[in-house]
Design a protein around this motif. Structure first.
Motif, mmCIF file in Angstrom:
data_model
loop_
_atom_site.group_PDB
_atom_site.id
_atom_site.type_symbol
_atom_site.label_atom_id
_atom_site.label_comp_id
_atom_site.label_asym_id
_atom_site.label_seq_id
_atom_site.Cartn_x
_atom_site.Cartn_y
_atom_site.Cartn_z
ATOM 1 N N VAL A 96 0.847 -1.202 0.000
ATOM 2 C CA VAL A 96 0.000 0.000 0.000
ATOM 3 C C VAL A 96 0.887 1.259 0.000
ATOM 4 N N LEU A 97 2.006 1.177 0.723
ATOM 5 C CA LEU A 97 2.902 2.344 0.775
ATOM 6 C C LEU A 97 3.492 2.638 -0.613
ATOM 7 N N ARG B 27 2.132 1.999 -3.450
ATOM 8 C CA ARG B 27 1.041 2.562 -4.269
ATOM 9 C C ARG B 27 0.800 4.040 -3.931
ATOM 10 N N ARG B 28 0.699 4.351 -2.630
ATOM 11 C CA ARG B 28 0.399 5.741 -2.240
ATOM 12 C C ARG B 28 1.545 6.684 -2.579
ATOM 13 N N VAL B 29 2.760 6.239 -2.312
ATOM 14 C CA VAL B 29 3.926 7.089 -2.607
ATOM 15 C C VAL B 29 3.962 7.400 -4.104
ATOM 16 N N GLU C 193 1.401 7.316 -6.238
ATOM 17 C CA GLU C 193 0.279 8.179 -6.630
ATOM 18 C C GLU C 193 0.605 9.637 -6.301
ATOM 19 N N ARG C 194 1.227 9.856 -5.138
ATOM 20 C CA ARG C 194 1.601 11.221 -4.789
ATOM 21 C C ARG C 194 2.726 11.725 -5.698
ATOM 22 N N GLU D 231 -3.913 1.110 6.149
ATOM 23 C CA GLU D 231 -4.091 2.081 5.051
ATOM 24 C C GLU D 231 -4.096 3.514 5.586
ATOM 25 N N VAL E 26 -0.569 4.491 6.488
ATOM 26 C CA VAL E 26 0.219 4.734 5.269
ATOM 27 C C VAL E 26 -0.106 6.114 4.694
ATOM 28 N N GLU E 27 -1.392 6.460 4.745
ATOM 29 C CA GLU E 27 -1.828 7.783 4.259
ATOM 30 C C GLU E 27 -1.082 8.889 5.010
ATOM 31 N N THR F 83 2.652 8.900 4.169
ATOM 32 C CA THR F 83 2.931 9.457 2.840
ATOM 33 C C THR F 83 2.812 10.980 2.863
ATOM 34 N N GLN F 84 1.762 11.465 3.536
ATOM 35 C CA GLN F 84 1.580 12.910 3.631
ATOM 36 C C GLN F 84 2.796 13.557 4.312
#
Ligand SMILES: Cc1ncc(C[n+]2csc(CCOP(=O)(O)OP(=O)(O)O)c2C)c(N)n1
Length: 321
Positions: free
Chosen positions: A14-15, A17-19, A21-22, A287, A290-291, A294-295
């Protein structure tokens, strides 16, 4: 595998994916320069591979390297800062997207020239063999790289010297925009290992992290037992363009939509819940964490300093003694 280990693998996927996407957003905002090759869709491959290694096993890959970096233990902060060319990045802002590396994490990059890291992998494995180390060099590359001279030189030598190398072709079915069958004389890429007398196989389901992990663990055991190199092809798919700004005229939207139904994160989520290894609440919690991570990493990267102008050429070459 214990529950906590499963949760850690889910967290990594998930990390990544989020990293990414950002990162795509930051690229659109003009904050990331050069190329940006996303790993979205392929997360199960590197997560499964790296989870099967022992710390002594070296990992080396091509330019689609952010996810592999995270699996190898590089933080989201260091990855995003590197993408923004900041001093706090994993390569101190000098490498950028395609050159993330960390010797401490036994992660040897991040290489931009297609196939060029394969002879390097053979060289590292030769070093380990010479010194009597027990590590295997895990070398990941794309299907397109197997049409390059470096591929044949590196793979050939690994068999000549019986080196401890695990060759892993991540077959995401396209090079920059060319389908495998338009560029490779052999569609089943792992068959190329036959020409060098190297045992080989193909894993058809590279979207399932548990299957990747099991297959890689088996291959690593085989190599560590002194059998020389092994060649594994793993079938996967990249959901995004080759790099940012790719109009993707070489494939139908429908094909991408079909593959997106086999999202590796969704597959692992279902497995964990169905097998009662974790609850949906456990995964929601990961999740959310991770959000936040990432932020915080984006804020860290954006507020980090650029390298000072007079240090621009530092760290480009290793300092000799
Ligand atoms: C020697 C060399 N030739 C051409 C390029 C341009 N190029 C960058 S990526 C790429 C496609 C490689 O495809 P593949 O190995 O399948 O990796 P994927 O992008 O699918 O991960 C090409 C041709 C390059 N970087 N290096």
């Amino acid at each position: 595998m214990k529950k906590k280990d499963h949760l850690e693998l889910y967290r990594q996927m998930v990390l990544i994916r989020r990293v990414e996407e950002r990162a795509a957003e930051l690229y659109q905002e003009g904050k990331i320069g050069g190329f940006l090759h996303l790993y979205i869709g392929q997360e199960a491959v590197s997560t499964g591979i790296v989870s099967a290694r022992i710390p002594e096993d070296r990992v080396i890959t091509a330019y689609r390297d952010h996810g592999v970096a995270i699996n190898c233990g590089i933080s989201a902060k260091q990855v995003l800062a590197e993408l923004l060319g900041k001093e706090t990045g994993i390569s101190k802002g000098r490498g950028g997207s395609m050159h993330m590396a960390s010797v401490e994490n036994n992660y040897w990059g991040g290489h931009a020239i297609v196939g060029a890291h394969l002879p390097i992998a053979s060289g590292m494995a030769l070093g380990d063999q010479y010194l009597g180390n027990k590590g295997v060099t895990i070398c990941m590359f794309g299907d397109g790289a197997t049409n390059i001279g470096f591929f044949h030189e590196g793979v050939n030598l690994s068999k000549v010297w019986n080196l401890p190398v695990l060759w892993i072709c991540e077959n995401n079915q396209y090079g920059m925009g060319t389908a495998v069958d338009r560029a490779s004389a052999v569609e089943e890429i792992h068959m190329k290992a036959e020409g060098y007398g190297i045992p080989h196989s193909r894993l058809d389901d590279g979207m399932d992290v548990m299957k990747v992990r099991a297959k890689v663990a088996e291959a690593l055991d085989f190599i560590r037992a002194g059998n020389g190199p092994y060649f594994l092809e793993i079938m996967t798919y990249r959901f995004e363009g080759h790099s940012m700004g790719d109009p993707q005229r070489y494939r139908d939207k429908e094909e991408v939509t079909q593959w997106e139904k086999t999202d590796p994160i969704g597959i692992y989520h279902r497995y964990l819940v169905d097998e009662k290894i974790a609850s949906k609440a456990d995964l929601d919690k990961i999740e959310a964490a991770v959000e936040t991570e990432t932020q915080e990493a984006v804020e860290f990267a954006e507020s980090s300093p650029d390298p000072a102008m007079d240090t621009l050429f530092d760290f480009v070459y290793a300092e000799g003694n």
